[in-house]
Design an enzyme around this catalytic site. Structure first.
Site, mmCIF file in Angstrom:
data_model
loop_
_atom_site.group_PDB
_atom_site.id
_atom_site.type_symbol
_atom_site.label_atom_id
_atom_site.label_comp_id
_atom_site.label_asym_id
_atom_site.label_seq_id
_atom_site.Cartn_x
_atom_site.Cartn_y
_atom_site.Cartn_z
ATOM 1 N N GLY A 46 -25.967 -44.115 27.065
ATOM 2 C CA GLY A 46 -26.453 -45.274 26.336
ATOM 3 C C GLY A 46 -25.400 -46.360 26.392
ATOM 4 O O GLY A 46 -24.225 -46.090 26.668
ATOM 5 N N GLN A 51 -21.056 -54.350 24.350
ATOM 6 C CA GLN A 51 -20.061 -53.660 25.174
ATOM 7 C C GLN A 51 -19.814 -54.365 26.503
ATOM 8 O O GLN A 51 -18.792 -54.133 27.147
ATOM 9 C CB GLN A 51 -20.479 -52.210 25.435
ATOM 10 C CG GLN A 51 -20.434 -51.344 24.179
ATOM 11 C CD GLN A 51 -20.824 -49.920 24.480
ATOM 12 O OE1 GLN A 51 -22.009 -49.580 24.482
ATOM 13 N NE2 GLN A 51 -19.838 -49.085 24.769
ATOM 14 N N CYS A 99 -17.481 -42.686 23.845
ATOM 15 C CA CYS A 99 -18.000 -44.046 23.986
ATOM 16 C C CYS A 99 -17.379 -44.685 25.212
ATOM 17 O O CYS A 99 -16.174 -44.532 25.447
ATOM 18 C CB CYS A 99 -17.658 -44.842 22.729
ATOM 19 S SG CYS A 99 -18.254 -46.543 22.772
ATOM 20 N N LEU A 100 -18.197 -45.411 25.972
ATOM 21 C CA LEU A 100 -17.691 -46.085 27.169
ATOM 22 C C LEU A 100 -16.620 -47.124 26.820
ATOM 23 O O LEU A 100 -15.815 -47.483 27.670
ATOM 24 C CB LEU A 100 -18.845 -46.748 27.933
ATOM 25 C CG LEU A 100 -19.923 -45.784 28.452
ATOM 26 C CD1 LEU A 100 -21.048 -46.563 29.120
ATOM 27 C CD2 LEU A 100 -19.335 -44.757 29.409
ATOM 28 N N HIS A 141 -25.538 -44.163 17.339
ATOM 29 C CA HIS A 141 -24.291 -44.615 17.963
ATOM 30 C C HIS A 141 -24.482 -46.003 18.594
ATOM 31 O O HIS A 141 -23.676 -46.907 18.383
ATOM 32 C CB HIS A 141 -23.854 -43.584 19.013
ATOM 33 C CG HIS A 141 -22.649 -43.988 19.802
ATOM 34 N ND1 HIS A 141 -21.437 -43.336 19.693
ATOM 35 C CD2 HIS A 141 -22.466 -44.981 20.714
ATOM 36 C CE1 HIS A 141 -20.565 -43.934 20.495
ATOM 37 N NE2 HIS A 141 -21.163 -44.920 21.125
ATOM 38 N N GLU A 142 -25.563 -46.151 19.369
ATOM 39 C CA GLU A 142 -25.776 -47.428 20.072
ATOM 40 C C GLU A 142 -26.032 -48.561 19.085
ATOM 41 O O GLU A 142 -25.515 -49.668 19.246
ATOM 42 C CB GLU A 142 -26.940 -47.332 21.066
ATOM 43 C CG GLU A 142 -26.748 -46.341 22.198
ATOM 44 C CD GLU A 142 -25.395 -46.390 22.860
ATOM 45 O OE1 GLU A 142 -24.764 -47.471 22.896
ATOM 46 O OE2 GLU A 142 -24.943 -45.341 23.329
ATOM 47 N N HIS A 145 -23.073 -50.244 17.490
ATOM 48 C CA HIS A 145 -22.390 -51.277 18.278
ATOM 49 C C HIS A 145 -22.886 -52.675 17.903
ATOM 50 O O HIS A 145 -22.136 -53.655 17.987
ATOM 51 C CB HIS A 145 -22.637 -51.065 19.776
ATOM 52 C CG HIS A 145 -21.771 -50.007 20.404
ATOM 53 N ND1 HIS A 145 -20.417 -50.135 20.524
ATOM 54 C CD2 HIS A 145 -22.077 -48.813 20.974
ATOM 55 C CE1 HIS A 145 -19.920 -49.059 21.135
ATOM 56 N NE2 HIS A 145 -20.914 -48.246 21.412
#
Ligand code: NI
Length: 176
Positions: A46, A51, A99-100, A141-142, A145
């Site tokens: 995701g 981001q 997380c990226l 989580h997404e 952000h």
């Protein structure tokens, strides 16, 4: 197009993103394509628009049965814009997240186990689903952000935060 993923420390990741107000545009379609491309290039499950430095309330997530993460149950590939989440049960569950924007680390985070989420797609059509377990975790989580929240802010015991290759020498949990 694959975009640069901002990493923790960049002030843009702490901001609250703005709602999308115009749908069905080339700009929005291009953003969604870039999110999918960037997520795929980085092997994530995701990614959220902030981001890649775009302050809009847009997330994408999901994957088919994954070779990389055979234990992760499939999550439908979804574009979710201006999302709202509410818990549909009282239970929370603690599990590992990555997380990226926080590469190389993993931490244990408590999330609602069962949720309902609602938003719209790129044409403004309603998307409404219930989700549980891993699917519910990815969505929470997404969407965090979009409010400038990275998962380390939700870790209540920092003993459960560390380098992925040290914590998991035999294979890593997914990054989101
Ligand atoms: Ni993330």
């Amino acid at each position: 197009m694959i975009r640069e993923v901002l990493r923790m420390g960049d002030a843009r990741l702490w901001r609250r993103a703005n709602p999308v107000t115009t749908f069905g545009t080339d700009a929005l379609a291009g953003l969604v394509t870039d999110l999918w491309d960037t997520m795929a290039a980085r092997g994530g499950v995701g990614i959220a628009a902030p981001q890649i430095g775009v302050e809009l309330r847009v997330v994408v997530f999901g994957f088919d049965a994954s070779e990389r993460y055979p234990d992760a149950p499939p999550v439908p590939r979804t574009v979710l814009i201006n999302p709202l989440i509410r818990p549909t049960g009282v239970h929370e569950e603690s599990d590992w997240e990555g997380c990226l924007s926080v590469p190389g680390l993993r931490g244990r985070v408590s999330r609602w186990t069962e949720i309902e989420y609602e938003g719209v797609d790129i044409d403004g059509a309603i998307v409404r689903r219930t989700a549980s377990g891993f699917h519910a975790r990815v969505v929470q989580h997404e969407c965090d952000h979009l409010d400038g929240i990275l998962y380390p802010l939700r870790i209540t015991d920092l003993h459960h935060f560390g380098y992925a290759d040290v914590l998991f020498p035999n294979g890593l949990p997914v990054e989101e």
